[in-house]
Design a protein around this motif. Sequence first.
Motif, short mmCIF file in Angstrom:
data_model
loop_
_atom_site.label_atom_id
_atom_site.label_comp_id
_atom_site.label_asym_id
_atom_site.label_seq_id
_atom_site.Cartn_x
_atom_site.Cartn_y
_atom_site.Cartn_z
N ALA A 1 73.47 -37.76 -63.33
CA ALA A 1 72.89 -36.82 -62.37
C ALA A 1 73.92 -36.49 -61.30
N LEU A 2 73.83 -35.28 -60.80
CA LEU A 2 74.63 -34.84 -59.66
C LEU A 2 73.72 -34.62 -58.47
N ARG A 3 74.22 -34.91 -57.27
CA ARG A 3 73.44 -34.67 -56.06
C ARG A 3 74.36 -34.16 -54.97
N GLY A 4 73.79 -33.42 -54.05
CA GLY A 4 74.60 -32.90 -52.96
C GLY A 4 73.72 -32.42 -51.83
N SER A 5 74.31 -32.24 -50.68
CA SER A 5 73.57 -31.76 -49.51
C SER A 5 74.54 -31.12 -48.54
N ALA A 6 74.02 -30.25 -47.70
CA ALA A 6 74.79 -29.63 -46.62
C ALA A 6 73.85 -29.35 -45.47
N GLN A 7 74.33 -29.53 -44.24
CA GLN A 7 73.47 -29.36 -43.09
C GLN A 7 74.30 -29.18 -41.82
N THR A 8 73.65 -28.67 -40.79
CA THR A 8 74.22 -28.66 -39.46
C THR A 8 73.46 -29.68 -38.61
N SER A 9 74.11 -30.15 -37.56
CA SER A 9 73.52 -31.16 -36.68
C SER A 9 73.80 -30.80 -35.23
N PHE A 10 73.02 -31.37 -34.36
CA PHE A 10 73.08 -31.05 -32.93
C PHE A 10 72.70 -32.30 -32.16
N LYS A 11 73.38 -32.54 -31.03
CA LYS A 11 73.01 -33.65 -30.17
C LYS A 11 73.31 -33.28 -28.73
N GLY B 1 80.67 -43.12 -34.00
CA GLY B 1 80.12 -43.68 -32.77
C GLY B 1 78.66 -44.06 -32.95
N PRO B 2 78.24 -45.16 -32.32
CA PRO B 2 76.86 -45.64 -32.51
C PRO B 2 75.80 -44.69 -31.97
N ALA B 3 76.16 -43.81 -31.04
CA ALA B 3 75.18 -42.86 -30.51
C ALA B 3 74.83 -41.80 -31.54
N ARG B 4 75.59 -41.72 -32.62
CA ARG B 4 75.38 -40.66 -33.61
C ARG B 4 74.78 -41.18 -34.91
N THR B 5 74.32 -42.41 -34.88
CA THR B 5 73.51 -42.96 -35.97
C THR B 5 72.12 -43.22 -35.43
N LEU B 6 71.13 -42.60 -36.02
CA LEU B 6 69.76 -42.75 -35.56
C LEU B 6 69.16 -44.02 -36.15
N VAL B 7 68.63 -44.88 -35.28
CA VAL B 7 67.99 -46.12 -35.70
C VAL B 7 66.48 -45.98 -35.52
N LEU B 8 65.75 -46.21 -36.60
CA LEU B 8 64.30 -46.10 -36.59
C LEU B 8 63.66 -47.45 -36.89
N ALA C 1 68.30 -32.10 -39.25
CA ALA C 1 67.30 -31.07 -39.58
C ALA C 1 65.90 -31.66 -39.65
N LEU C 2 65.80 -32.94 -39.98
CA LEU C 2 64.50 -33.59 -40.03
C LEU C 2 64.23 -34.47 -38.81
N TYR C 3 65.26 -35.20 -38.37
CA TYR C 3 65.03 -36.22 -37.35
C TYR C 3 65.55 -35.84 -35.97
N GLY C 4 66.37 -34.80 -35.87
CA GLY C 4 66.84 -34.37 -34.57
C GLY C 4 68.07 -35.13 -34.12
N SER C 5 68.27 -35.15 -32.81
CA SER C 5 69.46 -35.77 -32.21
C SER C 5 69.66 -37.19 -32.70
N ASP C 6 70.90 -37.61 -32.69
CA ASP C 6 71.38 -38.94 -33.05
C ASP C 6 71.61 -39.08 -34.54
N ALA C 7 71.04 -38.19 -35.36
CA ALA C 7 71.14 -38.35 -36.82
C ALA C 7 72.32 -37.58 -37.39
N ILE C 8 73.39 -37.45 -36.62
CA ILE C 8 74.56 -36.71 -37.09
C ILE C 8 75.23 -37.45 -38.24
N ALA C 9 75.47 -38.76 -38.08
CA ALA C 9 76.18 -39.53 -39.10
C ALA C 9 75.24 -40.11 -40.15
#
Length: 954
Positions: free
Chosen positions: A645-655, A103-110, A153-161
Amino acid sequence: MVLGASALALVTALPAFAQEEADDGTRKLSTVTVTGSFIQGTPEDAALPVDVLTAGDLKLEGQPSITELIRNLGPSSGVDGQTNQFSSNGLEGTSNINLRGLGPARTLVLINGHRQTYHPYSIGEQAQLFVDTNNIPTAAIGRIEVLKDGAAALYGSDAIAGVVNFITNRDLDGFEVGGSFSTFDGSDGDYDLSAAYGLQGQNFSWVTSVGYNKRSEVLLSEKDWAVLPYDQNPVGGWSSLSNPGYYVPLGVTATGLGPIGGAINDSGCEDVGGIVVAGTCRFQFTNYDNLVEEEERYQIFSEYNRNLSNGAELHFELLYAHSDVPTWKTSPSYPPQSLTKQVLLASHPGFQQYAADNPGAFPAGTIGALFIGRTFGWGGFPGTGGAQEGYRTSETWRGSGSYVGDFDNGVHYDAALSYSSTESERLTNDTYIVGLTSALRGFGVCTDPNTGFDPATGTVPYAPGYSGTLVAGAGTCEYYNPFSNGIIQSGVTGAPNPNYVPGLENSVTLADWMTDGSVTIAKTDLLVFDGVLSGESNVQAAGGAVGWAAGVQVRRESYKVDPSDLTDLTVTPGPGGTGPYSFLAGTTPADEDQTIYAVFGELQVPLYDNLNMQFAVRYEDYGGDIGSTFDPKVAAKWDVTDNFALRGSAQTSFKGPTLNQLGGVGTTLQFISAASAFKAVDTFGNPALKPESAFSFNLGGIYEVNNFFASLDYYNFDFSDPVIVEEQSNIVNAAVAAINAGDFDNPILTRITFNDPAAVPAANQISRVRTNITNGPDIQTSGVDLRLQHSWDMSNNAEFSVGADGTYIIEYKVDPYFVEGLPIGGGDYVGQFNRGNFTRSMPQWKANLFANYALGGHNFRVVMRHIDSYKDERAPAARGGVGAKIDSQTTFDLFYNLQSEMLGGFDFGLSVVNVTDEDPPFAAFDVNYDPYTHNPFGRTFKISLTKRFGGSGN
């Protein structure tokens, strides 16, 4: 993945590196803070999947519009952005980004790393507010950074996706003016004009860009696949509520005035263009609608940067955008939601003429009839003979300033204040409920269309005991004639109607009196303060010093809705409490605001020379019942070898819920299969909404050797309590099942309004549907992104490159949820059209292949785009028995670009998109294709020219 062009750009693009264009068109690298981190870093620090697309890359593919750019993103599924009403639903002229189909509400546009206010009208079926990316002038874009990973974790709400950051070009030196013209079959052409001026001084820069966009109106009927016969697509704009319509004869019965015979179809249906199906005249409203609405947009962006004597930098930017859809086309009228009030008497002139021309049509004892149909249809709207018109406008302002520098101890600081506001207005015409009732009785024009009152007496002329002087059809009073004998000619073909009787037509004055505009003005504001400190600590890991960042953010959001008096339910509730109009429901005013506080921190830890870790946390407090959240994130990049190279990440999100979701009511027009017609679906806000939350992780690998590059990333989202709008189709299906079972006490029936509330509920008598905004079911989605590229340096100083990028969605599993105690929905939504649920279209995979040849200032490029087939999950009855599968599509695009220093320097571009002129695959939808996935325009030619004029010098 990104456009084919992006693969060329991203061979060396790593998250902590930004790419800029030098004056000679080459790219230079500068170590800056990029999307996904607040710490200035180096390539070795990069741990996140960030794709970078520069202005130069966009040139290689013909400067696509932002809408088409977004549509071609592999991680993007189900994009709203076309300007026809069936894919926009009141949002014509806007565009948004929908990463991972969440959903577009869950992509943060800057914009330049800072938030932008929402567009004030939400996506109706989802109640999601979004940032309108059409406000950003393409001439000002220096690069676009796409973080395909959760970043709350860095940008807050909307940055879920993920995050999409539009970064403007501050390095322009001199003056550029450009323009493009594109056209396809059926279009008069689209124009884009731009100008940009950059002044580069010893310690400052000032760059201003202006843009003008004009889109030409394109009728759906210009495309032979867009308006199809009934037998090819019964849901392709066909309605059982037509004009001409049908009539139920009324007479005196044992219980009073009531039906005395079966329904009678108007015999003139086929003479004006309609067809008769199961004894009912059918109307195809898409004959009057547009594939593309006329659209005009102005944009101005200006930024000023100054290096101060203390080494700090001052930055100011100003954005203004105005969007106008001035002649939004729609059906000559909408079908009424209630079919019990459209009564006319046998003394009606149109009735008398019809009875004389069709002896025996009405049974003996008929003293009137109930008209079942819409006010204007096959004959068009009086005066125009065609569609009705409305408008959509919006105006956006944005101002942002920052002060950036370094303390003596090396700590970097960045303080910014941003304000943005969008005000939008839209008007949609509809027929008055009471006005139609009055005009059927002969009291049109001379009475109040909202109340039915005679202005002289304040009473209703056709009510018992009326003592005024108004006489039906006399003086200024006019009859509304629903019969085919009042239609002069077909509004679609222009063919004369052989049944027309002069003098019985509906006048322009009457049509204007019966019809009025439902108007709302909505506004959003966003004020944000950002403060960030960053630097290198004294803590040394094996790979170097630990970098850190810490910051605060305060943002104040406001949301206002100001309906006109006729649309405001608190002022004009109308006869049924839903407003004065026969189709469109009213709304209530809103004036809400909230302040959100956040603190966050980040660490970059080079554990070893070849292993870099990122840790981040954020605490965000919405206050009140919504509450607060604490979200951590960890990311890592391990250079296993010099090439891999290998890369990875894990996080929780909130909106937290947006302000529009917590209250109010909105109405959309949706096809209700049980009623075989479009009906109003009312969506009510919910002050008891819980916040959304998600856990996501990403794992990937990068391989690079010589001129070969490959990357593969796996993503996984586990999403809880998403805020959704209940699915009307499933509510209707459950209600129909209850009706068929005789379970008339089933609570699901409380969600349905029927034409006659006193009668026994029947599926074909559904008038409108109520849905609520609610916390929906858990969602689990995962998939992979792949990118490959190889380039060769050739002996004649040319370069040849080939590449591929694609996204494959493994799953999109949705749990059931409950409405009035009944389970709704659920299943794996990947590979589906998803018109019956709260998501958008989701082909399982799509990919781009490209080949590029560059020689001097010449560049030749070919791109093949493929979108996988997918199914229409709706039951056959809901899609007219057609379109069980939406076929795959493969298209080819050709691009030629010339960059020359002749005549002071210019760029020339020529492109052909969809060279083989492929039609979009058929879908059982009003416009016969899936507007959220496919490009409907066919072979499109575009020519562009940009001229450069000198520089200011230093």
